[in-house]
Design a protein around this motif. Sequence first.
Motif, short mmCIF file in Angstrom:
data_model
loop_
_atom_site.label_atom_id
_atom_site.label_comp_id
_atom_site.label_asym_id
_atom_site.label_seq_id
_atom_site.Cartn_x
_atom_site.Cartn_y
_atom_site.Cartn_z
N UNK A 1 0.85 -1.17 0.00
CA UNK A 1 0.00 0.00 0.00
C UNK A 1 0.90 1.24 0.00
N UNK A 2 0.60 2.14 -0.88
CA UNK A 2 1.40 3.36 -0.97
C UNK A 2 0.77 4.47 -0.14
N UNK A 3 1.56 5.52 0.11
CA UNK A 3 1.07 6.67 0.86
C UNK A 3 0.00 7.41 0.09
N UNK A 4 0.13 7.41 -1.23
CA UNK A 4 -0.87 8.09 -2.05
C UNK A 4 -2.23 7.41 -1.92
N UNK A 5 -2.23 6.10 -1.95
CA UNK A 5 -3.48 5.34 -1.82
C UNK A 5 -4.09 5.52 -0.43
N UNK A 6 -3.24 5.53 0.60
CA UNK A 6 -3.73 5.74 1.96
C UNK A 6 -4.32 7.14 2.12
N UNK A 7 -3.64 8.14 1.57
CA UNK A 7 -4.16 9.50 1.63
C UNK A 7 -5.47 9.64 0.91
N UNK A 8 -5.58 9.02 -0.26
CA UNK A 8 -6.83 9.05 -1.00
C UNK A 8 -7.94 8.37 -0.23
N UNK A 9 -7.62 7.25 0.43
CA UNK A 9 -8.61 6.55 1.23
C UNK A 9 -9.10 7.39 2.40
N UNK A 10 -8.17 8.10 3.06
CA UNK A 10 -8.57 8.96 4.18
C UNK A 10 -9.42 10.14 3.71
N UNK A 11 -9.07 10.72 2.56
CA UNK A 11 -9.89 11.81 2.03
C UNK A 11 -11.28 11.33 1.64
N UNK A 12 -11.35 10.17 1.01
CA UNK A 12 -12.65 9.59 0.67
C UNK A 12 -13.45 9.32 1.94
N UNK A 13 -12.78 8.79 2.98
CA UNK A 13 -13.47 8.49 4.23
C UNK A 13 -14.03 9.74 4.89
N UNK A 14 -13.25 10.81 4.89
CA UNK A 14 -13.73 12.06 5.47
C UNK A 14 -14.90 12.63 4.67
N UNK A 15 -14.77 12.61 3.36
CA UNK A 15 -15.86 13.10 2.51
C UNK A 15 -17.12 12.25 2.67
N UNK A 16 -16.95 10.94 2.76
CA UNK A 16 -18.09 10.05 2.97
C UNK A 16 -18.76 10.28 4.31
N UNK A 17 -17.95 10.53 5.34
CA UNK A 17 -18.51 10.82 6.66
C UNK A 17 -19.34 12.09 6.62
N UNK A 18 -18.79 13.15 6.04
CA UNK A 18 -19.51 14.42 5.98
C UNK A 18 -20.78 14.32 5.13
N UNK A 19 -20.67 13.66 4.00
CA UNK A 19 -21.83 13.53 3.11
C UNK A 19 -22.93 12.68 3.74
#
Length: 64
Positions: A1-19
């Motif tokens: 797992x790369x840092x880019x994929x982890x960062x994208x996952x965290x951003x998606x998670x935050x956006x999904x939580x807010x939405x």
Amino acid sequence: MTWKRLGRGLLFGLAGFLLSTGLSYVLVLQLYTRHDRELAAAMTSFFFFGPIGGAIALVVGLLV
């Protein structure tokens, strides 16, 4: 797992939580008929639907 994929996952998670929190707040306000609608909508959306939406979005973000 790369840092880019982890960062994208965290951003998606935050956006999904807010939405999911925002959408479920509106839905609970519309569908709940008791006198404490605002409190029930806030608690349900933040503590139940928000984490579920965030977890689903996190997994999707990690897989994309």
